[in-house]
Enzyme design. Structure first.
Site, PDB file in Angstrom:
ATOM      1  N   HIS A 107       2.164   1.798  -3.442  1.00 28.11           N
ATOM      2  CA  HIS A 107       1.139   2.368  -4.325  1.00 28.11           C
ATOM      3  C   HIS A 107       1.011   3.880  -4.115  1.00 28.11           C
ATOM      4  O   HIS A 107       0.950   4.650  -5.079  1.00 28.11           O
ATOM      5  CB  HIS A 107      -0.215   1.675  -4.103  1.00 28.11           C
ATOM      6  N   GLU A 167      -3.343  -5.369  -6.204  1.00 30.98           N
ATOM      7  CA  GLU A 167      -4.680  -5.214  -5.613  1.00 30.98           C
ATOM      8  C   GLU A 167      -5.540  -6.445  -5.826  1.00 30.98           C
ATOM      9  O   GLU A 167      -6.349  -6.789  -4.978  1.00 30.98           O
ATOM     10  CB  GLU A 167      -5.397  -3.984  -6.168  1.00 30.98           C
ATOM     11  N   GLU A 187     -10.964  -2.257  -2.266  1.00 29.52           N
ATOM     12  CA  GLU A 187      -9.968  -2.844  -3.173  1.00 29.52           C
ATOM     13  C   GLU A 187     -10.634  -3.533  -4.369  1.00 29.52           C
ATOM     14  O   GLU A 187     -10.046  -3.610  -5.440  1.00 29.52           O
ATOM     15  CB  GLU A 187      -9.095  -3.861  -2.424  1.00 29.52           C
ATOM     16  N   GLU A 242       0.854  -1.198   0.000  1.00 33.35           N
ATOM     17  CA  GLU A 242       0.000   0.000   0.000  1.00 33.35           C
ATOM     18  C   GLU A 242       0.891   1.250   0.000  1.00 33.35           C
ATOM     19  O   GLU A 242       0.578   2.247  -0.650  1.00 33.35           O
ATOM     20  CB  GLU A 242      -0.951   0.030   1.203  1.00 33.35           C
ATOM     21  N   HIS A 281      -4.575  -8.647  -3.144  1.00 35.24           N
ATOM     22  CA  HIS A 281      -5.118  -8.204  -1.849  1.00 35.24           C
ATOM     23  C   HIS A 281      -6.572  -8.663  -1.730  1.00 35.24           C
ATOM     24  O   HIS A 281      -6.995  -9.186  -0.705  1.00 35.24           O
ATOM     25  CB  HIS A 281      -5.083  -6.672  -1.712  1.00 35.24           C
ATOM     26  N   TYR A 312       4.789   9.725  -7.370  1.00 31.38           N
ATOM     27  CA  TYR A 312       5.804   9.750  -8.429  1.00 31.38           C
ATOM     28  C   TYR A 312       5.192  10.197  -9.767  1.00 31.38           C
ATOM     29  O   TYR A 312       5.794  10.976 -10.516  1.00 31.38           O
ATOM     30  CB  TYR A 312       6.412   8.346  -8.524  1.00 31.38           C
TER      31      TYR A 312
HETATM   32 FE    FE Z   1      -4.490  -2.835  -1.569  1.00 34.16          FE
END
Ligand code: FE
Length: 349
Positions: A126, A230, A196, A123, A233, A132
């Site tokens: 991400h 994800e 998610e 996380e 996840h 960035y």
């Molecule tokens: Fe996640």
């Protein structure tokens, strides 16, 4: 059962039968990884490590040139991209906070904890990726990072997620007892299925629609990596939910099911409002009606994964999303990588 157990001197060894995702036996020390009962969690941890990546490895030059070119993107495309970034920049941080502050301490399966530690780091990666992208394109950081507070359509989605944390975040909360276990399950549904599994996927669809037109390819590549993480996840969360259901008979009641259906419907409605904010006139073959249909299509898939009945029964308006998800599982991202991770034998101390 305390989640911050003191260790005890004893000759009685931990039995795998004492292991539970939550409400594990007091004797089943969470600091002792073996014996493992939830082997899928260990496998998820290994798979996640095999997918390690960092945002700074991806070239952003083509995106920078396109964004600077006044004719590179339409105003509507720029708005959609910024809105989605506005959601993403805080979305993963909300997930990370819930993981670390609400979920982790309740979990009594050490192998699940190992994956949660890895997930928490992802996380952070991400959030780093969004930062960035924003820095590379020289977007107005103040505008993007404050968008979750300034745009009602993002605020309301975040507020829904934060409501799932309330109570569970209470330092005295424990999963003991049917009602508390149900409350914890609602938190997992809110974060793993709704956040998610739904909110992120529709925003992934927006970014990947740029990629389909060969636009913002660097940002899209970042998003593909994120999407791969994800989807892991979400799958891990679904395995936890279904295992908790099995290990705690009687907690999965029809009133809990009704709450889940209602929460999914609320999420669909919030996402529709968000879509109208992202592309009031439609962009790149996506409009808010198709977006709503996609949301309903994936909502059915998520419901089915936790043993509930599909409610919306609509076709997938973006079949290319399924292809992109499958591709992201198979594609060898490592071909284009600059950095090679050092293996144990070559580490410099
Ligand atoms: Fe996640």
């Amino acid at each position: 059962m305390s989640f911050i157990q003191p260790i005890k001197r004893t000759d009685i060894r931990v039995s795998v039968n004492d292991r539970r995702i939550i409400n594990g036996a007091e004797e089943a020390d969470v600091v002792q990884l073996s014996p493992m009962k939830h082997k899928w969690a260990w496998q998820a941890y290994l798979d996640a490590n095999a997918n390690h990546w960092l945002p700074t490895e991806i070239q952003m030059q083509r995106d920078i040139e396109l964004w600077k070119d006044p004719n590179g993107l339409t105003e509507d495309e720029r708005t959609a991209f910024k809105r989605v970034m506005g959601f993403f920049t805080t979305g993963d941080s909300i997930v990370a906070n819930n993981l670390v502050l609400a979920i982790y301490k309740q979990i009594t399966s050490p192998e699940c904890r190992m994956y949660l530690l890895r997930q928490s780091y992802e996380e952070a990666i991400h959030t780093h990726a969004y930062q960035y992208i924003i820095e590379s394109l020289e977007l107005d950081e103040g505008e993007i990072f404050n968008m979750y507070r300034e745009k009602a359509s993002i605020f309301n989605k975040d507020q829904m997620l934060i409501n799932f944390s309330l109570g569970v975040l209470d330092p005295n909360f424990s999963t003991k007892g049917k009602e508390n276990t149900q409350k914890f399950l609602e938190n997992l549904i809110g974060f793993y299925l709704i956040c998610e599994g739904l909110f992120f996927y529709t925003s992934f669809a927006v970014i990947l629609s740029f990629q389909r037109q060969n636009k913002l390819v660097g940002a899209s590549e970042q998003i593909q990596y994120i999407m791969r993480d994800e989807s892991m996840h979400m799958n891990f969360g679904i395995d936890m939910i279904n295992t908790i259901k099995e290990e705690n008979p009687g907690v999965w009641t029809s009133s809990l099911e009704n709450k889940i259906y209602a929460a999914i419907e609320e999420a669909v409605q919030l996402e529709v409002v968000f879509a109208k904010d992202c592309f009031p006139k439609g962009i790149l073959g996506i409009n808010s009606d198709l977006f709503e249909q996609y949301m309903r299509h994936i909502a059915d898939r998520r419901l089915e994964r936790v043993g509930l009945v599909a409610r919306y029964n609509v076709e997938n308006p973006f079949p290319w999303m399924s292809e992109a998800i499958d591709l992201s599982k198979e594609k060898n991202f490592f071909e284009s990588r600059v950095t090679e991770y050092k293996t144990g034998g070559t580490l410099d101390w």
